[in-house]
Write an enzyme that holds these catalytic residues in place. Structure first.
Site, mmCIF file in Angstrom:
data_model
loop_
_atom_site.group_PDB
_atom_site.id
_atom_site.type_symbol
_atom_site.label_atom_id
_atom_site.label_comp_id
_atom_site.label_asym_id
_atom_site.label_seq_id
_atom_site.Cartn_x
_atom_site.Cartn_y
_atom_site.Cartn_z
ATOM 1 N N HIS A 73 -34.119 23.895 30.215
ATOM 2 C CA HIS A 73 -34.949 24.925 29.595
ATOM 3 C C HIS A 73 -34.894 26.025 30.589
ATOM 4 O O HIS A 73 -36.001 26.036 30.604
ATOM 5 C CB HIS A 73 -35.558 24.295 28.253
ATOM 6 C CG HIS A 73 -35.379 24.883 27.548
ATOM 7 N ND1 HIS A 73 -36.159 26.513 27.318
ATOM 8 C CD2 HIS A 73 -35.671 24.471 25.555
ATOM 9 C CE1 HIS A 73 -35.945 26.266 25.662
ATOM 10 N NE2 HIS A 73 -35.604 25.119 25.204
ATOM 11 N N ARG A 105 -28.124 28.600 26.450
ATOM 12 C CA ARG A 105 -29.246 28.071 26.958
ATOM 13 C C ARG A 105 -28.936 27.678 28.487
ATOM 14 O O ARG A 105 -29.747 28.667 29.492
ATOM 15 C CB ARG A 105 -30.320 26.505 27.059
ATOM 16 C CG ARG A 105 -30.608 26.561 25.548
ATOM 17 C CD ARG A 105 -31.259 24.979 25.563
ATOM 18 N NE ARG A 105 -32.001 25.303 24.329
ATOM 19 C CZ ARG A 105 -32.821 24.001 24.024
ATOM 20 N NH1 ARG A 105 -32.355 23.282 24.253
ATOM 21 N NH2 ARG A 105 -33.464 24.374 22.379
ATOM 22 N N ALA A 133 -36.786 6.854 17.906
ATOM 23 C CA ALA A 133 -35.536 5.875 17.653
ATOM 24 C C ALA A 133 -35.804 4.655 17.711
ATOM 25 O O ALA A 133 -35.673 4.113 16.324
ATOM 26 C CB ALA A 133 -35.284 6.203 19.210
ATOM 27 N N LEU A 161 -33.760 14.805 17.989
ATOM 28 C CA LEU A 161 -34.347 14.082 17.054
ATOM 29 C C LEU A 161 -33.599 13.630 15.926
ATOM 30 O O LEU A 161 -33.664 12.262 15.499
ATOM 31 C CB LEU A 161 -35.629 15.359 15.779
ATOM 32 C CG LEU A 161 -36.733 16.364 17.350
ATOM 33 C CD1 LEU A 161 -37.285 16.235 16.378
ATOM 34 C CD2 LEU A 161 -37.327 14.788 17.587
ATOM 35 N N SER A 170 -40.769 28.456 23.049
ATOM 36 C CA SER A 170 -40.002 27.973 21.876
ATOM 37 C C SER A 170 -38.646 28.704 22.577
ATOM 38 O O SER A 170 -38.797 30.084 22.626
ATOM 39 C CB SER A 170 -40.483 28.297 20.475
ATOM 40 O OG SER A 170 -39.235 28.235 19.989
HETATM 41 C C1 LIG Z 1 -41.217 19.496 24.586
HETATM 42 C C2 LIG Z 1 -40.425 18.832 24.157
HETATM 43 C C3 LIG Z 1 -39.902 19.972 22.783
HETATM 44 C C4 LIG Z 1 -39.109 18.993 22.202
HETATM 45 N N1 LIG Z 1 -38.889 19.719 21.297
HETATM 46 C C5 LIG Z 1 -37.042 19.277 20.421
HETATM 47 C C6 LIG Z 1 -36.972 19.849 19.632
HETATM 48 O O1 LIG Z 1 -37.517 20.565 18.910
HETATM 49 N N2 LIG Z 1 -36.322 19.033 18.375
HETATM 50 C C7 LIG Z 1 -35.177 17.751 18.737
HETATM 51 O O2 LIG Z 1 -34.460 17.624 18.951
HETATM 52 N N3 LIG Z 1 -35.494 17.512 20.043
HETATM 53 C C8 LIG Z 1 -36.505 18.164 20.620
HETATM 54 N N4 LIG Z 1 -37.105 17.783 21.963
HETATM 55 C C9 LIG Z 1 -36.733 16.560 22.304
HETATM 56 C C10 LIG Z 1 -37.359 15.753 21.379
HETATM 57 O O3 LIG Z 1 -38.155 14.900 21.498
HETATM 58 C C11 LIG Z 1 -36.699 13.839 22.855
HETATM 59 O O4 LIG Z 1 -35.333 13.181 23.277
HETATM 60 C C12 LIG Z 1 -36.872 12.719 21.428
HETATM 61 O O5 LIG Z 1 -38.285 13.023 20.769
HETATM 62 C C13 LIG Z 1 -37.096 11.489 22.447
HETATM 63 O O6 LIG Z 1 -36.891 10.568 21.194
HETATM 64 P P1 LIG Z 1 -37.385 8.835 21.794
HETATM 65 O O7 LIG Z 1 -37.539 8.131 20.751
HETATM 66 O O8 LIG Z 1 -35.533 8.391 22.621
HETATM 67 O O9 LIG Z 1 -38.603 8.740 22.774
HETATM 68 P P2 LIG Z 1 -39.661 8.960 23.287
HETATM 69 O O10 LIG Z 1 -40.125 9.524 22.511
HETATM 70 O O11 LIG Z 1 -40.105 9.610 24.694
HETATM 71 O O12 LIG Z 1 -40.616 6.975 22.997
HETATM 72 C C14 LIG Z 1 -39.975 6.612 24.237
HETATM 73 C C15 LIG Z 1 -41.560 5.339 23.626
HETATM 74 O O13 LIG Z 1 -40.632 4.469 25.097
HETATM 75 C C16 LIG Z 1 -42.248 3.862 25.391
HETATM 76 N N5 LIG Z 1 -41.736 3.205 26.571
HETATM 77 C C17 LIG Z 1 -40.936 3.632 27.919
HETATM 78 N N6 LIG Z 1 -40.674 2.864 28.657
HETATM 79 C C18 LIG Z 1 -41.279 1.686 27.815
HETATM 80 C C19 LIG Z 1 -41.378 0.646 28.853
HETATM 81 N N7 LIG Z 1 -40.959 0.025 30.162
HETATM 82 N N8 LIG Z 1 -42.621 -0.564 28.166
HETATM 83 C C20 LIG Z 1 -42.250 0.075 27.088
HETATM 84 N N9 LIG Z 1 -42.534 1.080 26.432
HETATM 85 C C21 LIG Z 1 -41.999 2.123 26.696
HETATM 86 C C22 LIG Z 1 -42.908 4.533 24.559
HETATM 87 O O14 LIG Z 1 -44.260 4.111 25.198
HETATM 88 C C23 LIG Z 1 -42.401 5.167 24.109
HETATM 89 O O15 LIG Z 1 -43.299 4.726 22.821
HETATM 90 C C24 LIG Z 1 -38.327 18.384 22.663
HETATM 91 C C25 LIG Z 1 -38.516 17.809 24.349
HETATM 92 C C26 LIG Z 1 -39.693 18.013 24.740
HETATM 93 C C27 LIG Z 1 -40.037 17.686 25.872
#
Ligand SMILES: Cc1cc2nc3c(=O)[nH]c(=O)nc-3n(C[C@H](O)[C@H](O)[C@H](O)COP(=O)(O)OP(=O)(O)OC[C@H]3O[C@@H](n4cnc5c(N)ncnc54)[C@H](O)[C@@H]3O)c2cc1C
Length: 665
Positions: free
Chosen positions: A266, A337, A44, A469, A284
């Site tokens: 999950h 799920r 994101a 994603l 998975s």
């Molecule tokens: C094992 C697993 C498998 C998954 N598989 C899938 C899938 O196949 N398909 C799907 O759609 N979803 C999947 N998901 C869910 C998905 O991966 C996540 O919901 C998504 O990647 C979250 O993205 P994000 O950018 O919101 O946060 P994140 O990728 O968690 O990024 C958070 C960011 O914030 C930063 N951050 C946090 N707090 C602070 C702070 N206080 N100060 C500075 N930086 C900070 C971190 O450093 C990081 O850069 C899966 C989740 C898991 C756990």
């Protein structure tokens, strides 16, 4: 405060297009005068940072890891949804919208979800243009697979590494802007507070995690992209560092927090192995296509297996309880799920769990080995194959489909899942709740936005596979870059925001005092001691099964634990060095506050929804009775009649669900 979602008027399918035509824009020359802080560089935040910088804004991006490449998004395996209809199997924007709203138990904001479905197709084009190596079929076209809760194949994937490949795409786009000087990247920096000046978000206080220095950073807007907070449960499939701090800090400064208690649990994760574990691993969802879930029928077999006196393979078919197939004959092992998770917990709670902790059920591929093996024997024209030959042939097919998962399981559990059934148990995986945002993705603090897993809006009470994603990238590449301009258009003459104001000073002082407290406290218990205790309360009383009494106890216990934490926590080392325990102390302090809000939210929701089952809904015969309330405003608007509600009622009848209809304006 009255919440205003700012959802534009008009038919749902036209809202986003009409809205984009009317919102304020910032011209390219003026964008150069505007600074935006993005906290988080996962899918994101990474996509938002790259796009905002490409548009011309000056971006300051923050991440606590040493590189954006290490954000938790990298863990995503399965794939990303998009309504491309490449398979010609009837997919459409409406179907993706409908599946997502329905999958979320009708608790998502429909206008946002429709927009998400609309832009989903653009995400794939964007990522392909970046060079993301999505899987392709024999003819070279992009391939798709199916995920739960849908009738079409719309999931794009890159082997079992979709998140990693997408993140590399976003990271490349970011790097281009870093090289141009349009993104200033602050790795190993943790945001510890948001600064509000004149009622608007104007900056953050961050700690340099390497030197310990406290820094002030100003901007015209602040975007929170900090991911989910599943680690409030201590054990989850999330990365170890995932936390709620950024979202919680803006909440404490006035941003509303929505649906904190909606967690996705999950069903297919590797079970906990003991008290010293700090992480759970996802297997998975696709495995449930070929694996059968069971526990022993008789308690003496359960005990013998636990004591190592019997092997699961020694039990006959009659001695096994394929409880999902027994309870839900139509859906069998492919129930949604939430149903699979609750059923596994119910059997384990009843004493039938098969591992040492009593929290595991079997996922058995023996029947698939036999089925595929016999088929292969026919195809290969092998006459009278032995049982061993059939098994070996079947195993080859299963290996081709899921080989890497079997290997991962063996490495972690040290058991060969081709020879003995896998053990699985539900685990915390994703948090649907988060910072409340309006249609623009703005929180209730003007100028403060929340995107990706950190916000609440798109998944209601339950997220469908491959949709996180999609949401993170939709928010970052295609939604926020438009909507933020509407707000920033008023800031073109504001000039640089000074960090030498009383507001920055006060926020910095608060952060510094808290850090000093942790270092000087000299308590008796480690940070993890409290985190583990909190996780146990959360799992036992605020997890899948909840009841009013348990939730009330949880609220008291969390409150007492928090008090104890502030008296007795011990943080070694100093504040002027890389100190992981110090960073974690702040995160756990915030989890201890979130946990209480979480339990309060669950208490007032007298309903069962998503992965959460309210035990008061037990029927006389002991079966689960779930209550769902439906929101159909936009769906009605779109379809013109509440047809979907009727359809869904029939589908839900198998699970003894009472449907209450409710309409919101
Ligand atoms: C094992 C697993 C498998 C998954 N598989 C899938 C899938 O196949 N398909 C799907 O759609 N979803 C999947 N998901 C869910 C998905 O991966 C996540 O919901 C998504 O990647 C979250 O993205 P994000 O950018 O919101 O946060 P994140 O990728 O968690 O990024 C958070 C960011 O914030 C930063 N951050 C946090 N707090 C602070 C702070 N206080 N100060 C500075 N930086 C900070 C971190 O450093 C990081 O850069 C899966 C989740 C898991 C756990």
């Amino acid at each position: 405060m009255a919440l205003d979602s700012k959802v534009p008027k008009g038919p749902i399918k036209d809202k986003w297009t009409d809205y984009k035509n009317q919102i304020n824009l910032v011209n390219p020359a003026n964008k150069r005068n505007i600074d935006v802080i993005v906290v988080g560089t996962g899918l994101a935040g990474g996509s938002a940072s790259a796009t905002l910088a490409e548009l011309g804004y000056n971006v300051k991006a923050f991440a606590y890891q040493d590189s954006p490449r290490r954000a938790h998004s990298i863990a995503a395996q399965g794939g990303i949804n998009a309504a491309k209809n490449y398979q010609g199997d009837g997919d459409s924007t409406y179907r993706l919208f409908y599946d997502t709203v329905k999958g979320g138990d009708y608790r998502s904001r429909e206008s946002n979800v429709y927009r998400l479905a609309e832009v989903s197709a653009n995400i794939i084009d964007q990522c392909v243009a970046q060079g993301v190596p999505f899987a392709r079929d024999y003819g070279g076209l992009l391939d798709n697979r199916s995920f739960g809760g849908v009738l079409v194949s719309r999931t794009f994937y890159a082997k079992g590494q979709t998140g990693q490949q997408l993140l590399l795409g976003a990271y490349s786009a970011m790097n281009r802007q870093i090289a141009r000087g349009k993104i200033e990247m602050f790795n190993r920096h943790e945001m510890l507070d948001v600064v509000i000046v004149g009622g608007k978000a104007r900056g953050i206080i961050a700690r340099n995690l390497v030197t310990g220095e406290i820094e002030r950073h100003s901007a015209h807007a602040v975007v929170i992209a900090s991911g989910g907070y599943g680690n409030v449960y201590f054990l989850s499939t999330n990365a170890m560092g995932s936390n709620v701090t950024a979202g919680w800090k803006v909440h404490k400064k006035g941003a509303y927090f929505a649906n904190p208690c909606y967690t996705q649990i999950h069903p297919t994760c590797i079970p906990r192995s003991g008290d010293y574990q700090s992480k759970l691993t996802l297997m998975s969802e696709s495995l449930r296509n070929d694996g059968r879930i069971w526990v022993p029928k008789h308690m003496e077999d359960v005990l013998a297996i636990r004591e190592g006196k019997k092997k699961p393979t020694e039990l006959t078919e009659e001695q096994r309880d394929y409880y999902l197939e027994r309870r839900y004959p139509a859906f069998g092992n492919l129930v949604p799920r939430d149903v699979a998770s609750r059923a596994a917990k119910e059997r384990s709670d009843a004493g039938y769990g098969v591992n040492a902790t009593g929290e595991a059920v079997y996922l058995d591929f023996a029947a698939s080995f036999e089925r595929y093996g016999k088929e292969q024997a026919k195809i290969q024209n092998i006459q009278n194959p032995s049982e061993a030959k059939i098994k070996a042939l079947g195993q080859e097919i299963v290996k081709a489909k899921y080989g890497n998962l079997f290997q991962m399981y063996e490495k972690i559990v040290d058991e060969n899942p081709y020879e003995t059934p896998m053990m699985i148990y539900p685990a915390v995986h994703y948090t649907m709740g988060g910072v409340w945002v309006d249609y623009n993705l703005m929180t209730t603090i003007p100028g403060c936005y929340a995107i990706g897993e950190a916000n609440f809006s798109d998944h209601g009470a339950n997220r469908l596979g491959a949709s996180a994603l999609m949401q993170g990238l939709a928010d970052g590449y295609f939604v926020l870059p438009y909507t933020i301009g509407d707000y920033l258009a008023d800031d073109i003459r504001t000039g640089t925001i000074s960090t030498e104001s009383p507001e920055f000073e006060a926020a910095e002082k608060e952060v510094t005092e808290r850090i000093e407290f942790f270092i000087n406290n000299e308590g008796t218990h480690s940070v993890d001691y409290y985190h583990k205790k909190l996780g146990k309360i959360m799992w036992d009383k605020c997890g899948m099964s909840r009841n009013a009494e348990g939730l009330e106890t949880a609220i008291e216990e969390i409150s007492a634990l928090r008090k104890d934490f502030w008296q007795n926590v011990n943080v070694p080392g100093t504040s002027a060095e890389y100190n992981e325990q110090l960073a974690k102390a702040g995160r756990v302090a915030d989890f201890l506050e979130l946990g209480e809000l979480f339990a309060k939210d669950a208490l007032v929701r007298e309903e069962s929804a998503g992965g959460h089952f309210r035990e008061e809904h037990q029927t006389e015969d002991g079966e689960a009775k779930r209550i769902k309330e439906f929101q159909f405003v936009s769906a009605w608007e779109y379809k013109g009649e509440p047809k979907d509600a009727v359809l869904h009622k029939e589908e839900l009848a198998y699970e003894n669900i009472e449907v209450k209809e409710r309409s919101y304006k």
